[in-house]
Design an enzyme around this catalytic site. Structure first.
Site, mmCIF file in Angstrom:
data_model
loop_
_atom_site.group_PDB
_atom_site.id
_atom_site.type_symbol
_atom_site.label_atom_id
_atom_site.label_comp_id
_atom_site.label_asym_id
_atom_site.label_seq_id
_atom_site.Cartn_x
_atom_site.Cartn_y
_atom_site.Cartn_z
ATOM 1 N N GLU A 83 -0.991 -29.830 -14.199
ATOM 2 C CA GLU A 83 -0.728 -29.453 -12.815
ATOM 3 C C GLU A 83 -1.325 -28.105 -12.443
ATOM 4 O O GLU A 83 -1.676 -27.881 -11.295
ATOM 5 C CB GLU A 83 0.782 -29.438 -12.544
ATOM 6 C CG GLU A 83 1.131 -29.218 -11.095
ATOM 7 C CD GLU A 83 2.556 -29.658 -10.764
ATOM 8 O OE1 GLU A 83 3.160 -29.025 -9.894
ATOM 9 O OE2 GLU A 83 3.057 -30.624 -11.372
ATOM 10 N N LYS A 84 -1.424 -27.212 -13.427
ATOM 11 C CA LYS A 84 -1.913 -25.873 -13.148
ATOM 12 C C LYS A 84 -2.600 -25.304 -14.388
ATOM 13 O O LYS A 84 -2.364 -25.788 -15.515
ATOM 14 C CB LYS A 84 -0.768 -24.976 -12.682
ATOM 15 C CG LYS A 84 0.419 -24.961 -13.639
ATOM 16 C CD LYS A 84 1.595 -24.212 -13.059
ATOM 17 C CE LYS A 84 2.349 -25.001 -12.026
ATOM 18 N NZ LYS A 84 3.102 -26.131 -12.570
ATOM 19 N N ASP A 97 3.892 -31.710 -13.901
ATOM 20 C CA ASP A 97 5.335 -31.513 -13.989
ATOM 21 C C ASP A 97 6.057 -32.854 -13.981
ATOM 22 O O ASP A 97 5.642 -33.809 -13.315
ATOM 23 C CB ASP A 97 5.832 -30.669 -12.816
ATOM 24 C CG ASP A 97 5.520 -29.185 -12.997
ATOM 25 O OD1 ASP A 97 5.048 -28.803 -14.082
ATOM 26 O OD2 ASP A 97 5.739 -28.414 -12.045
ATOM 27 N N ASP A 122 8.285 -34.677 -12.578
ATOM 28 C CA ASP A 122 9.089 -35.043 -11.420
ATOM 29 C C ASP A 122 8.221 -35.890 -10.495
ATOM 30 O O ASP A 122 7.040 -36.114 -10.770
ATOM 31 C CB ASP A 122 9.644 -33.810 -10.694
ATOM 32 C CG ASP A 122 8.559 -32.819 -10.273
ATOM 33 O OD1 ASP A 122 7.383 -33.230 -10.167
ATOM 34 O OD2 ASP A 122 8.875 -31.644 -10.061
ATOM 35 N N TYR A 180 12.044 -25.839 -17.952
ATOM 36 C CA TYR A 180 11.599 -26.152 -16.584
ATOM 37 C C TYR A 180 12.645 -25.713 -15.560
ATOM 38 O O TYR A 180 13.803 -26.145 -15.629
ATOM 39 C CB TYR A 180 11.348 -27.648 -16.482
ATOM 40 C CG TYR A 180 10.799 -28.114 -15.161
ATOM 41 C CD1 TYR A 180 9.473 -27.868 -14.824
ATOM 42 C CD2 TYR A 180 11.593 -28.807 -14.263
ATOM 43 C CE1 TYR A 180 8.958 -28.309 -13.605
ATOM 44 C CE2 TYR A 180 11.089 -29.254 -13.047
ATOM 45 C CZ TYR A 180 9.767 -28.995 -12.728
ATOM 46 O OH TYR A 180 9.266 -29.419 -11.535
ATOM 47 N N ARG A 190 12.800 -26.025 -12.070
ATOM 48 C CA ARG A 190 13.060 -26.740 -10.816
ATOM 49 C C ARG A 190 13.969 -27.943 -11.061
ATOM 50 O O ARG A 190 13.725 -29.043 -10.570
ATOM 51 C CB ARG A 190 11.739 -27.175 -10.182
ATOM 52 C CG ARG A 190 10.835 -26.007 -9.816
ATOM 53 C CD ARG A 190 9.450 -26.484 -9.422
ATOM 54 N NE ARG A 190 8.527 -25.383 -9.206
ATOM 55 C CZ ARG A 190 8.235 -24.854 -8.026
ATOM 56 N NH1 ARG A 190 8.799 -25.334 -6.942
ATOM 57 N NH2 ARG A 190 7.391 -23.847 -7.919
#
Length: 642
Positions: free
Chosen positions: A7-8, A101, A103, A319, A321
């Site tokens: 993701e990053k 991530d 999700d 994580y 979030r």
């Protein structure tokens, strides 16, 4: 070539390190038969209306509603170079491992790229809860089939496109209606943003409409065994409101006069009960934001940014979030290593470890209650607290304390309630005696006391018929207090618990199941967006709606400001995720509902008081009249307003 799609960049570096991949390429890290590349959030975005028809560059009522027949995605200009790198690598890959991530939004970031680049090869899923090496290695050894998480993509895509339909159409609609009455500026409307604004507007109006009422109480100082303690007068029910507050001054003054002349009060009953409190669960993001707001004055976005840095930069926590405070049973086996790391990193914890039992299993470990992510806890990479920035240290210390609490005994105390008769009046004294501090040993001293409450007094030994001399009688004149203004932490809590405001039992239950409106990942951005646009203001910790914010809530149909609408959406999205409803059917229903709403509202007279401000990121752009409605702030925005 096996391609890991992250993701990053920071996430890619951590995974590459665990894989032993050290070579550098264009937009990637390379090794023998393995390449790790990354997105920068969403590399694609939903195309604006003018991508479907150039005439939509102008905002006009006759163009609404805008409903794409075939949805289009476009490359974000700022990250176009990284998109090209990923597209090239997808063309070379024999297998893709989605490592974004864990999700539904992370699933969408990866899957929209695979769809857009027409990748048709095998897919596996890396499901990560932490970025320390041990957690990555564990996840690499348990890769999931790509098909097992595909439904998350359609769920996220449905949410994104429905938000686009609502935000793009209703933001244009109400902006144009506002311009009729002379309002200059964009009026963004969104499924989460607008109900959140309404929460603050309603709170402000309840404060404004509040009428204080006087009430009276009496504190009586008694003595027993050479110890002075306080008992409270119990007023007759006929003189009290629903909360037991005496509203009749003459009755209170008469009682005070009688007790002031009495030599003593007689004990009529004494009951002592042993109470036990279990440790609070590890943090979910919302609970962490609430506590950081209350204790440290941190904004919701600031807390999220700090937690994200502790996760990505320092590798110190899992994580962040997460919407869940529970832990999987398998994680308990890692507890000795985590505890050992915490003890090595901070010598100040050594005395606490005399009471910690690594084998203790609190209620936090419960597989049945773990969602996509477990509670936020420390990793084995325990940082040196002196090397953390002050705010990071505060947040990390809270997370660490909640985790340590899981390995301590229950907090137990004796609660005593003693009643007295004094000159024909009834008194009540309550006392607390701590028996076992238990998990409270782990909490910073500032967190042990309940906000707004005085520490409970210890009571002396008392028995029925004991006579306790009266040392002082004080009549207190109080006033009922209005609701408190929202802080960011309070507003996060209200968004999570918005089910309380919904009357329909089915919708109420759905909001409870989905933890309210917004998600742990988006709530901070929603609040910050309302502040940036000038619909909310902040004085110290207190939030308040501006005149423009109040006017917008009044102008928008109640269906949009009602949190029950979100519950209905979430019910349908659950059906998309489970396969009960095709994505196309969900979007068709959303389009039809939104179109009817637009047609009904075109004739409204909308008057907006005050003037909202443009976000800082928008001030350098051309006037809003020739552009689409702006996107809310947040790490993964794909619609103009959520």
């Amino acid at each position: 070539m096996r391609l890991f799609l992250c993701e990053k960049p920071s996430q890619a570096r951590d995974i590459a390190k665990a894989l032993g991949v050290r070579g550098k390429g264009e937009g990637c890290l390379t090794g023998a038969g393995v390449t790790v590349t990354w997105c920068i959030g969403h590399l694609l975005e939903t195309a604006p209306p003018d991508a479907y028809d150039p005439r939509y560059k102008q905002w006009r009522l006759e163009h609404l509603p805008i409903v794409p027949e075939q949805w289009r995605m476009q490359v974000k200009p700022k990250t176009a170079s990284q998109f090209k790198a990923v597209k090239r690598l997808l063309g070379q890959a024999s297998e893709v491992v989605i490592a974004t991530d864990a999700d539904r939004e992370g699933e969408m970031i990866a899957r929209e790229l695979l769809d857009h680049c027409r990748y048709r090869g095998p897919i596996q899923r890396l499901w990560l809860s932490a970025l320390d090496d041990a957690s990555i290695q564990k996840a690499l050894a348990a890769l999931r089939p790509g098909a097992s998480t595909f439904s998350l993509y359609h769920c996220a895509l449905g949410r994104s496109r429905a938000d686009w339909l609502i935000g793009m159409n209703l933001s244009r609609l109400f902006t144009l209606l506002g311009q009729r009455s002379g309002y200059q500026g964009v009026l963004p409307v969104g499924r989460v943003q607008t109900p959140t604004l309404r929460l603050v507007v309603d709170r402000d109006r309840s404060i404004e409409a509040f009428q204080p009422v006087a009430w009276w109480g009496i504190d009586v100082k008694l003595e027993a065994a050479r110890q002075v303690f306080i008992a409270q007068w119990q007023a007759p029910k006929a003189a009290c409101d629903e909360e037991g507050r005496c509203l009749q001054q003459p009755i209170a003054e008469a009682a005070k006069a009688k007790m002031a002349s009495a030599p003593s009060a007689q004990v009529t009953d004494v009951r002592t009960e042993r109470m036990k409190e279990t440790a609070p669960l590890p943090f979910d993001l919302g609970t962490l934001q609430q506590l950081c707001s209350r204790k440290f004055g941190l904004g919701a976005q600031e807390t999220l940014d700090i937690a994200q840095a502790l996760y990505e930069t320092y590798k110190a926590i899992t994580y962040p979030r997460s919407d869940c405070g529970y832990l999987p049973m398998s994680q308990h086996a890692e507890a000795p290593a985590v505890l050992a790391g915490l003890k090595r990193a901070d010598p100040a914890l050594v005395p606490l470890f005399d009471h910690i039992n690594p084998g203790r299993r609190s209620r936090a470990w419960n597989d049945a209650k773990v969602s996509a992510h477990h509670g936020i806890i420390p990793t084995t990479v325990a940082p040196n607290l002196d090397k953390l920035p002050p705010r990071h240290r505060q947040v990390y210390t809270l997370i660490r304390a909640r985790y340590l609490a899981q390995f301590l005994l229950e907090h137990s105390y004796d609660r005593t309630r003693a009643t007295f008769e004094c000159a024909g009046e009834t008194l009540l004294a309550t006392g607390k005696q701590v028996i076992e501090p238990g998990w409270k040993r782990a909490l910073p001293e500032a967190l042990a006391a309940q906000p707004g409450r005085e520490p409970a007094q210890p009571l002396p030994p008392l028995a029925r018929r004991d006579q306790c001399p009266v040392r002082d009688v004080q009549l207190k004149n109080n006033w009922t207090q209005p609701p408190k203004p929202f802080t960011e932490g309070d507003l996060i809590s209200a968004m999570k618990n918005v089910a309380r405001l919904v009357e329909d039992p089915k919708l109420k239950q759905k909001l409870k199941e989905t933890t309210g409106i917004g998600t742990e990942a988006t709530r901070a951005g929603i609040i910050q967006g309302l502040l940036d646009r000038g619909y909310l203001t902040k004085a110290g910790k207190a939030l308040a709606a501006t005149p423009a914010g109040c006017s917008l809530v009044d102008a928008v149909p109640r269906a949009i400001t009602d949190p029950g609408t979100t519950a209905i959406w979430e019910q349908a999205l659950d059906m998309v995720q489970s396969g009960e409803m095709p994505l196309e059917e969900f979007l068709a229903r959303q389009s039809a509902w939104m179109s009817k709403l637009v047609e009904r509202c075109k004739g409204l007279n909308v008057t907006i008081e005050g003037q909202a401000k443009a976000p800082a990121w928008k001030k350098k752009r051309k006037p809003a009249g020739a552009r689409r409605a702006p996107a809310g702030k947040g790490r993964k925005r794909t619609a103009p307003a959520e």
